[in-house]
Each structure stands twice: as structure tokens, then as C-alpha cells.
Write a protein that holds these residues in place. Structure first.
Motif, PDB file in Angstrom:
ATOM      1  N   ASN A  48       0.858  -1.204   0.000  1.00  0.00           N
ATOM      2  CA  ASN A  48       0.000   0.000   0.000  1.00  0.00           C
ATOM      3  C   ASN A  48       0.884   1.241   0.000  1.00  0.00           C
ATOM      4  OD1 ASN A  48       0.977  -0.396   2.562  1.00  0.00           O
ATOM      5  ND2 ASN A  48      -0.955  -0.021   3.616  1.00  0.00           N
ATOM      6  N   GLU A  49       1.598   1.405  -1.095  1.00  0.00           N
ATOM      7  CA  GLU A  49       2.639   2.435  -1.173  1.00  0.00           C
ATOM      8  C   GLU A  49       2.100   3.850  -0.979  1.00  0.00           C
ATOM      9  OE1 GLU A  49       2.518  -0.202  -3.130  1.00  0.00           O
ATOM     10  OE2 GLU A  49       4.417  -1.202  -2.708  1.00  0.00           O
ATOM     11  N   ALA A  50       0.890   4.120  -1.467  1.00  0.00           N
ATOM     12  CA  ALA A  50       0.343   5.470  -1.316  1.00  0.00           C
ATOM     13  C   ALA A  50       0.200   5.821   0.159  1.00  0.00           C
ATOM     14  CB  ALA A  50      -1.004   5.567  -2.026  1.00  0.00           C
ATOM     15  N   ASN A  51      -0.293   4.874   0.942  1.00  0.00           N
ATOM     16  CA  ASN A  51      -0.430   5.106   2.382  1.00  0.00           C
ATOM     17  C   ASN A  51       0.936   5.250   3.050  1.00  0.00           C
ATOM     18  OD1 ASN A  51      -1.985   5.031   5.013  1.00  0.00           O
ATOM     19  ND2 ASN A  51      -0.700   3.232   5.276  1.00  0.00           N
ATOM     20  N   ILE A  52       1.903   4.440   2.608  1.00  0.00           N
ATOM     21  CA  ILE A  52       3.235   4.484   3.204  1.00  0.00           C
ATOM     22  C   ILE A  52       3.885   5.853   3.003  1.00  0.00           C
ATOM     23  CG2 ILE A  52       5.583   3.587   2.941  1.00  0.00           C
ATOM     24  CD1 ILE A  52       4.293   0.827   2.460  1.00  0.00           C
ATOM     25  N   ILE A  53       3.725   6.420   1.798  1.00  0.00           N
ATOM     26  CA  ILE A  53       4.323   7.736   1.537  1.00  0.00           C
ATOM     27  C   ILE A  53       3.684   8.790   2.429  1.00  0.00           C
ATOM     28  CG2 ILE A  53       4.669   9.537  -0.196  1.00  0.00           C
ATOM     29  CD1 ILE A  53       6.451   7.003  -0.486  1.00  0.00           C
ATOM     30  N   GLY A  58       4.196  12.224   7.266  1.00  0.00           N
ATOM     31  CA  GLY A  58       3.762  12.602   8.610  1.00  0.00           C
ATOM     32  C   GLY A  58       4.881  12.493   9.627  1.00  0.00           C
ATOM     33  N   LEU A  59       5.642  11.405   9.571  1.00  0.00           N
ATOM     34  CA  LEU A  59       6.775  11.248  10.478  1.00  0.00           C
ATOM     35  C   LEU A  59       7.819  12.345  10.252  1.00  0.00           C
ATOM     36  CD1 LEU A  59       7.206   7.371  10.257  1.00  0.00           C
ATOM     37  CD2 LEU A  59       6.682   8.653  12.346  1.00  0.00           C
ATOM     38  N   ALA A  60       8.068  12.647   8.978  1.00  0.00           N
ATOM     39  CA  ALA A  60       9.063  13.675   8.654  1.00  0.00           C
ATOM     40  C   ALA A  60       8.626  15.046   9.156  1.00  0.00           C
ATOM     41  CB  ALA A  60       9.314  13.704   7.153  1.00  0.00           C
ATOM     42  N   LEU A  61       7.334  15.331   9.068  1.00  0.00           N
ATOM     43  CA  LEU A  61       6.821  16.615   9.553  1.00  0.00           C
ATOM     44  C   LEU A  61       6.941  16.726  11.072  1.00  0.00           C
ATOM     45  CD1 LEU A  61       3.703  16.998   7.240  1.00  0.00           C
ATOM     46  CD2 LEU A  61       5.699  18.509   7.297  1.00  0.00           C
ATOM     47  N   GLU A  62       7.101  15.596  11.732  1.00  0.00           N
ATOM     48  CA  GLU A  62       7.290  15.586  13.186  1.00  0.00           C
ATOM     49  C   GLU A  62       8.765  15.510  13.571  1.00  0.00           C
ATOM     50  OE1 GLU A  62       5.009  16.002  15.618  1.00  0.00           O
ATOM     51  OE2 GLU A  62       3.646  16.486  13.972  1.00  0.00           O
ATOM     52  N   GLY A  63       9.651  15.730  12.603  1.00  0.00           N
ATOM     53  CA  GLY A  63      11.068  15.818  12.912  1.00  0.00           C
ATOM     54  C   GLY A  63      11.883  14.578  12.643  1.00  0.00           C
ATOM     55  N   LEU A  85       2.386  15.582  -3.612  1.00  0.00           N
ATOM     56  CA  LEU A  85       1.711  16.427  -2.627  1.00  0.00           C
ATOM     57  C   LEU A  85       2.230  16.248  -1.201  1.00  0.00           C
ATOM     58  CD1 LEU A  85      -1.975  16.151  -3.918  1.00  0.00           C
ATOM     59  CD2 LEU A  85      -0.233  17.859  -4.468  1.00  0.00           C
ATOM     60  N   ASP A  86       2.586  15.015  -0.837  1.00  0.00           N
ATOM     61  CA  ASP A  86       3.025  14.782   0.542  1.00  0.00           C
ATOM     62  C   ASP A  86       4.519  15.044   0.724  1.00  0.00           C
ATOM     63  OD1 ASP A  86       0.429  14.058   0.963  1.00  0.00           O
ATOM     64  OD2 ASP A  86       0.800  11.910   1.113  1.00  0.00           O
ATOM     65  N   LEU A  87       5.320  14.643  -0.271  1.00  0.00           N
ATOM     66  CA  LEU A  87       6.765  14.831  -0.135  1.00  0.00           C
ATOM     67  C   LEU A  87       7.242  16.122  -0.796  1.00  0.00           C
ATOM     68  CD1 LEU A  87       8.259  11.258  -0.651  1.00  0.00           C
ATOM     69  CD2 LEU A  87       7.178  12.275   1.361  1.00  0.00           C
ATOM     70  N   LEU A  89       5.601  18.819  -2.167  1.00  0.00           N
ATOM     71  CA  LEU A  89       4.965  20.071  -1.745  1.00  0.00           C
ATOM     72  C   LEU A  89       5.389  20.475  -0.338  1.00  0.00           C
ATOM     73  CD1 LEU A  89       2.964  22.315  -2.488  1.00  0.00           C
ATOM     74  CD2 LEU A  89       1.138  20.880  -1.569  1.00  0.00           C
ATOM     75  N   HIS A  90       5.527  19.484   0.547  1.00  0.00           N
ATOM     76  CA  HIS A  90       5.933  19.790   1.919  1.00  0.00           C
ATOM     77  C   HIS A  90       7.452  19.820   2.089  1.00  0.00           C
ATOM     78  CE1 HIS A  90       1.704  18.575   2.657  1.00  0.00           C
ATOM     79  NE2 HIS A  90       1.792  19.467   3.624  1.00  0.00           N
ATOM     80  N   ASN A  91       8.177  19.356   1.065  1.00  0.00           N
ATOM     81  CA  ASN A  91       9.645  19.415   1.072  1.00  0.00           C
ATOM     82  C   ASN A  91      10.227  18.775   2.335  1.00  0.00           C
ATOM     83  OD1 ASN A  91      12.127  20.047  -0.081  1.00  0.00           O
ATOM     84  ND2 ASN A  91      12.219  22.063   0.846  1.00  0.00           N
ATOM     85  N   VAL A  92       9.831  17.519   2.578  1.00  0.00           N
ATOM     86  CA  VAL A  92      10.199  16.840   3.815  1.00  0.00           C
ATOM     87  C   VAL A  92      11.332  15.845   3.587  1.00  0.00           C
ATOM     88  CG1 VAL A  92       7.991  17.100   4.989  1.00  0.00           C
ATOM     89  CG2 VAL A  92       8.294  15.216   3.388  1.00  0.00           C
ATOM     90  N   PRO A  93      12.119  15.549   4.638  1.00  0.00           N
ATOM     91  CA  PRO A  93      13.279  14.653   4.502  1.00  0.00           C
ATOM     92  C   PRO A  93      12.888  13.174   4.502  1.00  0.00           C
ATOM     93  CG  PRO A  93      13.151  15.452   6.747  1.00  0.00           C
ATOM     94  CD  PRO A  93      12.065  16.165   5.982  1.00  0.00           C
ATOM     95  N   VAL A  94      12.353  12.706   3.389  1.00  0.00           N
ATOM     96  CA  VAL A  94      12.040  11.289   3.190  1.00  0.00           C
ATOM     97  C   VAL A  94      12.959  10.770   2.097  1.00  0.00           C
ATOM     98  CG1 VAL A  94      10.308   9.625   2.443  1.00  0.00           C
ATOM     99  CG2 VAL A  94       9.656  11.510   3.949  1.00  0.00           C
ATOM    100  N   ARG A  95      13.623   9.640   2.350  1.00  0.00           N
ATOM    101  CA  ARG A  95      14.559   9.053   1.396  1.00  0.00           C
ATOM    102  C   ARG A  95      13.924   7.805   0.799  1.00  0.00           C
ATOM    103  NH1 ARG A  95      15.868  13.467   2.600  1.00  0.00           N
ATOM    104  NH2 ARG A  95      17.604  14.115   3.897  1.00  0.00           N
ATOM    105  N   LEU A  96      13.656   7.858  -0.490  1.00  0.00           N
ATOM    106  CA  LEU A  96      13.039   6.747  -1.217  1.00  0.00           C
ATOM    107  C   LEU A  96      14.135   5.857  -1.773  1.00  0.00           C
ATOM    108  CD1 LEU A  96      10.555   8.980  -3.232  1.00  0.00           C
ATOM    109  CD2 LEU A  96      10.026   7.711  -1.138  1.00  0.00           C
ATOM    110  N   ILE A  97      14.198   4.611  -1.327  1.00  0.00           N
ATOM    111  CA  ILE A  97      15.211   3.673  -1.790  1.00  0.00           C
ATOM    112  C   ILE A  97      14.549   2.712  -2.762  1.00  0.00           C
ATOM    113  CG2 ILE A  97      16.898   1.940  -1.117  1.00  0.00           C
ATOM    114  CD1 ILE A  97      16.893   3.237   1.697  1.00  0.00           C
ATOM    115  N   GLY A  98      14.850   2.854  -4.054  1.00  0.00           N
ATOM    116  CA  GLY A  98      14.189   2.071  -5.094  1.00  0.00           C
ATOM    117  C   GLY A  98      15.014   0.867  -5.509  1.00  0.00           C
TER     118      GLY A  98
END
Length: 314
Positions: A48-53, A58-63, A85-87, A89-98
Motif C-alpha cells: 500500500n505504497e500510497a499510504n506508506i508515503i 507525517g513522520l518527517a513533519l514531526e522531525g 503532494l506529501d513529499l 509540496l511539503h519538502n520533507v526529509p524522506v529518502r526513497l530507496i528504489g
């Protein structure tokens, strides 16, 4: 390459309490030590990748600094709206490992071939893209990802690629790595096609043609000024990548050349997957050979462009 990357996420997480990991339907044994030692920062979700992103954002927005891992096609195509929209637009530190960028999953057919992942993610503002050439470069990259601003996509190869990079040139996100020097032609590459570029340059040298080889691990943000410095002095430019010709590294370089308005014309060719769904099964190497992502094609492209260049000046 994948195992080293994930092992380094674990090592980095031991030192930094901000780091969390989210996996999408990965094998049960994946990062067992992380799961056992830091269960509050380890999440193994289903398909459920959409939910995971959204969860990662959300975690990134909390630091938190969040690393998400799954197959490259799933982490780019299935959740594009959330990536935007989640990553982005909010410019959050999430690292996508493909896992398996390019043609790695060739035995599984076109559904699993990440031939368009770079093109997809290049369109997202604030998204950065890196494609290491080998495990040695991956090891230099990972510590830099922790505090890198905004979302970042890390494109993984199959693993066990030959070690071609060294510590001689300091690694930094947003820099190019010069691997060969020559004034007759410029070969620009990213990720695992560095091997074909270097082998092609060696074959050209035997023909008396000196080629510069630039490895560009950071496809976005593209190190434009450095690339233009090289391109401005060399008449023949060839790009090679394990990606469709639509929207990848070659497209980025073409855009750069087109807008530079050089006083002298450049002879330019892109090597990559044509605008097709690969229609044969086999290995990664089989498909790369079938579609011309090889050192032989590099040689043919450079010599062909040089003939046109020389003919023009006669």
C-alpha cells in the motif's frame, strides 16, 4: 547494493534517533537487527505504497528522517500523487530507496522494469535523484543523505557491480565525478552504465580518440555549471543511461545544451531505451545488449558523430 544500503540505514539509525525505516512488503528477515533493537522506529507495511508515503511524510513533519524501501516501480508509479503532494509540496526529509532501477528485474517483464523512474521523479519540485555506480559509491553517499534537505530518491542497481569509483574525488550530492580526461569526445553517464562508458572510452583510446568520461550520480539537481564547463570545450557529446530516452539524464543534458546557445554547434547523441516496453525476457545484461546500452554503442555513437563533425569542417 541493496543490502549495503539498508545495512547503512541501520548503522545510521543507531547513531541518530531521528531515523525511521518503512518497508513495503519486504522479506520478513529484512533489517532484523533494526526491528529488534529499535522497534519503535521500524515499520513493515503491506502493498500500500500510497499510504506508506503519507505515513513517511507525517513522520518527517514531526522531525523524523524517514527511509522508505521497496521495488523501484512500486515506489514511483503507484504513489505518484503522494510523492508530489506529501513529499514534494511539503519538502520533507524522506529518502526513497528504489530496488532494481532500470532493467534489473528483467526476468519479471515490463511491469517490474523501472525504466521511467528518473523521468517520473524529475517532474516533482524539491525532489532530488541519485544513482550510485557501485557499492563503494553507495557507502560514500549514505551518510550524506541524513541531513540532506528535502525528499531524495536513491536508485539501486542489482548489486555486485564491479567497483569503478574511488575516494580520489570527494563525493558530494550535486557534483560530477570525472573518470577519464580527453578533448575529442565527452561521454556522460549515471548509475551502472558507468562501466559501459569507461569500456567505450578505452576502446576509443585504442583508435586514437581521447574521451572525457563524466559520471553524474546526481541527476537532479543537475550540476549544470560544471557540465557546461566540460561541454563548452568538447565538440562531441554522448550520454548513456539505463533508462528510457524520454525524460532521463540524456534529456536533461539535451535541454542544457539547447539552452546554452554555444557559439559552436555540438554533435550530440543519447543512448538508452527507446520509447517501447521491452518485449523480451532474459537477464539485465541481455536487455541492455538488445537495446544498445553497451560500450560498443558508445564507440559507434562517438565515431559516427566525429565523422559528421569532421565532414562539416571540410
Amino acid at each position: 547494493m541493496r543490502k549495503l544500503c539498508l545495512d547503512m540505514v541501520y548503522e545510521l539509525a543507531k547513531e541518530d534517533p531521528r531515523i525511521c525505516f518503512i518497508g513495503s512488503d519486504l522479506g520478513f528477515g529484512t533489517l532484523n537487527q533494526f526491528r529488534e533493537e529499535m522497534p519503535e522506529r521500524f515499520f513493515m507495511e503491506g502493498v500500500n505504497e500510497a499510504n506508506i508515503i503519507g505515513m513517511a511524510a507525517g513522520l518527517a513533519l514531526e522531525g523524523k528522517v524517514v527511509y522508505v524501501n521497496t521495488i523501484a516501480t512500486f515506489i514511483t508509479r503507484r504513489c505518484f500523487e503522494q510523492l508530489v503532494l506529501d513529499l514534494g509540496l511539503h519538502n520533507v526529509p524522506v529518502r526513497l530507496i528504489g530496488n532494481g532501477g532500470g532493467l534489473v528485474y528483467a526476468p519479471l517483464g515490463s511491469t517490474h522494469l523501472a525504466i521511467d523512474d528518473i523521468a517520473i521523479l524529475r517532474t516533482i519540485p524539491n525532489m532530488s535523484i541519485v544513482a550510485p555506480a557501485d557499492e563503494a559509491e553507495m557507502k560514500r553517499l549514505m551518510p550524506l543523505t541524513v541531513d540532506y534537505p528535502g525528499p531524495l530518491y536513491i536508485r539501486l542497481g542489482k548489486g555486485n557491480e564491479p567497483i569503478l569509483t574511488t575516494d580520489e574525488v570527494p563525493f558530494a550530492i550535486g557534483q560530477v565525478i570525472p573518470m577519464r580526461q580527453g578533448s575529442d569526445a565527452l561521454i556522460i553517464t549515471t548509475g551502472v552504465t558507468l562501466q559501459a562508458a569507461l569500456e567505450g572510452a578505452d576502446e576509443l583510446a585504442q583508435q586514437g580518440i581521447a574521451a572525457t568520461v563524466l559520471h553524474v550520480p546526481t541527476v537532479k539537481p543537475l550540476p549544470k555549471e560544471i557540465l557546461l564547463d566540460y561541454i563548452s570545450t568538447i565538440p562531441v557529446v554522448v550520454t548513456i543511461e539505463e533508462h528510457t530516452l524520454m525524460g532521463g539524464l540524456g534529456s536533461a543534458i539535451a535541454e542544457l545544451i539547447a539552452e546554452a546557445n554555444f557559439s559552436e554547434g555540438k554533435r550530440f547523441k543519447r543512448i538508452g531505451l527507446p520509447d517501447v516496453f521491452p518485449d523480451k525476457y532474459g537477464s539485465q545484461a541481455d536487455l541492455m545488449k538488445r537495446y544498445g546500452m553497451t560500450s560498443q554503442q558508445v564507440v559507434a555513437a562517438v565515431t559516427g558523430l566525429r565523422k559528421k563533425q569532421l565532414a562539416f569542417f571540410k
